[in-house]
Design a protein around this motif. Structure first.
Motif, PDB file in Angstrom:
ATOM      1  N   LYS A 155       0.852  -1.183   0.000  1.00 36.26           N
ATOM      2  CA  LYS A 155       0.000   0.000   0.000  1.00 36.26           C
ATOM      3  C   LYS A 155       0.884   1.228   0.000  1.00 36.26           C
ATOM      4  O   LYS A 155       1.768   1.373   0.861  1.00 36.26           O
ATOM      5  CB  LYS A 155      -0.913   0.008   1.228  1.00 36.26           C
ATOM      6  CG  LYS A 155      -1.869   1.197   1.273  1.00 36.26           C
ATOM      7  CD  LYS A 155      -2.732   1.140   2.523  1.00 36.26           C
ATOM      8  CE  LYS A 155      -3.698   2.319   2.581  1.00 36.26           C
ATOM      9  NZ  LYS A 155      -4.531   2.287   3.818  1.00 36.26           N
ATOM     10  N   THR A 196       1.158   5.559  -1.983  1.00 41.40           N
ATOM     11  CA  THR A 196       0.403   6.615  -2.646  1.00 41.40           C
ATOM     12  C   THR A 196       0.210   6.273  -4.124  1.00 41.40           C
ATOM     13  O   THR A 196       0.932   5.458  -4.700  1.00 41.40           O
ATOM     14  CB  THR A 196       1.129   7.959  -2.517  1.00 41.40           C
ATOM     15  OG1 THR A 196       2.417   7.851  -3.126  1.00 41.40           O
ATOM     16  CG2 THR A 196       1.304   8.343  -1.057  1.00 41.40           C
ATOM     17  N   ARG A 197      -0.768   6.897  -4.729  1.00 43.64           N
ATOM     18  CA  ARG A 197      -1.064   6.603  -6.134  1.00 43.64           C
ATOM     19  C   ARG A 197       0.084   7.036  -7.043  1.00 43.64           C
ATOM     20  O   ARG A 197       0.380   6.356  -8.035  1.00 43.64           O
ATOM     21  CB  ARG A 197      -2.352   7.313  -6.557  1.00 43.64           C
ATOM     22  CG  ARG A 197      -3.595   6.838  -5.835  1.00 43.64           C
ATOM     23  CD  ARG A 197      -4.822   7.600  -6.315  1.00 43.64           C
ATOM     24  NE  ARG A 197      -5.980   7.318  -5.469  1.00 43.64           N
ATOM     25  CZ  ARG A 197      -7.153   7.945  -5.594  1.00 43.64           C
ATOM     26  NH1 ARG A 197      -7.303   8.884  -6.530  1.00 43.64           N
ATOM     27  NH2 ARG A 197      -8.157   7.632  -4.789  1.00 43.64           N
ATOM     28  N   SER A 208       2.014   4.363  -9.414  1.00 39.34           N
ATOM     29  CA  SER A 208       2.100   4.515 -10.868  1.00 39.34           C
ATOM     30  C   SER A 208       3.543   4.578 -11.338  1.00 39.34           C
ATOM     31  O   SER A 208       3.865   4.119 -12.442  1.00 39.34           O
ATOM     32  CB  SER A 208       1.352   5.775 -11.298  1.00 39.34           C
ATOM     33  OG  SER A 208      -0.013   5.710 -10.919  1.00 39.34           O
ATOM     34  N   ILE A 244      -3.425  -1.770  -9.959  1.00 41.74           N
ATOM     35  CA  ILE A 244      -3.517  -0.715  -8.942  1.00 41.74           C
ATOM     36  C   ILE A 244      -4.977  -0.589  -8.516  1.00 41.74           C
ATOM     37  O   ILE A 244      -5.864  -0.403  -9.356  1.00 41.74           O
ATOM     38  CB  ILE A 244      -2.986   0.624  -9.482  1.00 41.74           C
ATOM     39  CG1 ILE A 244      -1.492   0.514  -9.796  1.00 41.74           C
ATOM     40  CG2 ILE A 244      -3.214   1.745  -8.469  1.00 41.74           C
ATOM     41  CD1 ILE A 244      -0.896   1.767 -10.391  1.00 41.74           C
ATOM     42  N   ILE A 245      -5.221  -0.693  -7.225  1.00 39.77           N
ATOM     43  CA  ILE A 245      -6.566  -0.601  -6.646  1.00 39.77           C
ATOM     44  C   ILE A 245      -6.590   0.630  -5.748  1.00 39.77           C
ATOM     45  O   ILE A 245      -5.831   0.701  -4.762  1.00 39.77           O
ATOM     46  CB  ILE A 245      -6.929  -1.868  -5.849  1.00 39.77           C
ATOM     47  CG1 ILE A 245      -6.791  -3.100  -6.753  1.00 39.77           C
ATOM     48  CG2 ILE A 245      -8.339  -1.769  -5.293  1.00 39.77           C
ATOM     49  CD1 ILE A 245      -6.960  -4.414  -6.007  1.00 39.77           C
ATOM     50  N   ARG A 246      -7.432   1.559  -6.059  1.00 37.22           N
ATOM     51  CA  ARG A 246      -7.520   2.775  -5.253  1.00 37.22           C
ATOM     52  C   ARG A 246      -8.230   2.496  -3.936  1.00 37.22           C
ATOM     53  O   ARG A 246      -9.143   1.662  -3.866  1.00 37.22           O
ATOM     54  CB  ARG A 246      -8.271   3.861  -6.016  1.00 37.22           C
ATOM     55  CG  ARG A 246      -7.571   4.311  -7.293  1.00 37.22           C
ATOM     56  CD  ARG A 246      -8.286   5.477  -7.919  1.00 37.22           C
ATOM     57  NE  ARG A 246      -7.598   5.930  -9.127  1.00 37.22           N
ATOM     58  CZ  ARG A 246      -7.962   7.000  -9.834  1.00 37.22           C
ATOM     59  NH1 ARG A 246      -9.019   7.712  -9.460  1.00 37.22           N
ATOM     60  NH2 ARG A 246      -7.272   7.350 -10.908  1.00 37.22           N
ATOM     61  N   THR A 247      -7.824   3.226  -2.898  1.00 32.53           N
ATOM     62  CA  THR A 247      -8.408   3.058  -1.580  1.00 32.53           C
ATOM     63  C   THR A 247      -8.638   4.423  -0.945  1.00 32.53           C
ATOM     64  O   THR A 247      -8.492   5.467  -1.608  1.00 32.53           O
ATOM     65  CB  THR A 247      -7.499   2.198  -0.692  1.00 32.53           C
ATOM     66  OG1 THR A 247      -8.127   1.992   0.570  1.00 32.53           O
ATOM     67  CG2 THR A 247      -6.155   2.866  -0.487  1.00 32.53           C
ATOM     68  N   PRO A 276      -3.925  10.767  -1.662  1.00 35.21           N
ATOM     69  CA  PRO A 276      -4.613   9.630  -2.314  1.00 35.21           C
ATOM     70  C   PRO A 276      -3.758   8.371  -2.225  1.00 35.21           C
ATOM     71  O   PRO A 276      -2.588   8.371  -2.618  1.00 35.21           O
ATOM     72  CB  PRO A 276      -4.816  10.101  -3.753  1.00 35.21           C
ATOM     73  CG  PRO A 276      -3.792  11.166  -3.954  1.00 35.21           C
ATOM     74  CD  PRO A 276      -3.573  11.827  -2.638  1.00 35.21           C
ATOM     75  N   ALA A 325      -3.355   3.905  -2.634  1.00 37.14           N
ATOM     76  CA  ALA A 325      -3.734   2.822  -3.533  1.00 37.14           C
ATOM     77  C   ALA A 325      -2.934   1.568  -3.161  1.00 37.14           C
ATOM     78  O   ALA A 325      -1.848   1.666  -2.573  1.00 37.14           O
ATOM     79  CB  ALA A 325      -3.497   3.188  -4.988  1.00 37.14           C
ATOM     80  N   TYR A 326      -3.512   0.420  -3.498  1.00 37.04           N
ATOM     81  CA  TYR A 326      -2.809  -0.858  -3.390  1.00 37.04           C
ATOM     82  C   TYR A 326      -2.256  -1.201  -4.756  1.00 37.04           C
ATOM     83  O   TYR A 326      -2.937  -1.067  -5.770  1.00 37.04           O
ATOM     84  CB  TYR A 326      -3.755  -1.959  -2.932  1.00 37.04           C
ATOM     85  CG  TYR A 326      -4.150  -1.896  -1.478  1.00 37.04           C
ATOM     86  CD1 TYR A 326      -3.304  -2.387  -0.481  1.00 37.04           C
ATOM     87  CD2 TYR A 326      -5.364  -1.346  -1.100  1.00 37.04           C
ATOM     88  CE1 TYR A 326      -3.678  -2.326   0.849  1.00 37.04           C
ATOM     89  CE2 TYR A 326      -5.740  -1.282   0.232  1.00 37.04           C
ATOM     90  CZ  TYR A 326      -4.890  -1.778   1.197  1.00 37.04           C
ATOM     91  OH  TYR A 326      -5.245  -1.705   2.513  1.00 37.04           O
TER      92      TYR A 326
END
Length: 225
Positions: A144, A146-147, A151, A206-209, A218, A220-221
């Motif tokens: 886990k 940050t986005r 990326s 990538i899974i946003r959380t 923001p 993300a996993y």
């Protein structure tokens, strides 16, 4: 002397000044080529006091010195004010502001078309961060972060898996130079051909959380497929 000045002020308040009298009272300035001695004209009522003045009250006018305050403008950008008096050729053009291209030299310009995320870090720290995230993702399979970091690290994980699919000694040494833990590299090269042998790219998702508490960043996993 004070009484004579008061007398002049009294006479000047009674009579009006005209332009002719003002022009005649102004001193004549000599040409700047030679230094001369100039005496200021006095009024008619101060003739008795002017005889008692010594020669030390005369004004000495020296020729003006033409000194350039700023340097010459020889390039696209003006010279830096701290180096305006420097006679060195290093600061006589725009080279100190915009370095020119010289057989592979660095050029400081705007980053048009550069899609590399900086992640608020200098290059060495950014590379260390990406290497650490890649090592942890290949070790645990899911992390886990940050986005922006997810990326950015995605392409490096895909590259390590692509190297493991080749399986050659040269590719293994390339992976050892990027991944921190040696055991992870050997396990990766052993398992990747069976797991991703028929898959061409897209090895991560990538899974946003929910955003992170505190700074609302923001999150993300990112995990292996």
């Amino acid at each position: 002397m004070a009484s004579s000045v008061c007398a002049v002020m009294a006479t000047s308040s009674d009579s009006r000044w005209c332009m002719a009298s003002l022009r005649s009272a102004l001193p004549s300035v000599p040409p700047p080529s030679s230094s001369t001695s100039l005496r200021l004209p006095l009024a008619a009522t101060l003739t008795s006091a002017s005889s008692s003045l010594s020669s030390s009250n005369s004004l000495r006018i020296a020729p003006p010195k033409h000194k350039s305050v700023l340097g010459t403008f020889t390039g696209l950008a003006p010279q830096h004010p701290l180096f305006s008096y420097s006679s060195s050729s290093e600061f006589t053009s725009f080279g100190h502001c915009f370095p020119t291209i010289d057989n592979g030299g660095r050029v400081y310009a705007m980053r048009h078309g550069r899609k590399v995320p900086k992640l608020n870090r200098p290059p060495d720290q950014r590379r260390a961060l990406l290497r650490g995230l890649t090592t942890q993702l290949l070790k645990y399979g899911r992390i886990k972060t940050t986005r922006a970091r997810a990326s950015a690290v995605r392409k490096y994980v895909d590259k390590m898996i692509t190297l493991a699919k080749d399986g050659s000694l040269h590719k293994r040494r390339q992976a050892l130079g990027f991944i921190y833990e040696k055991q992870i590299v050997h396990a990766l090269f052993a398992e990747v051909p069976d797991r991703y042998g028929e898959r061409n790219g897209g090895y991560t998702r990538i899974i946003r959380t929910l955003p992170r508490r505190g700074d609302n960043a923001p999150m993300a996993y990112i995990e292996l497929v």
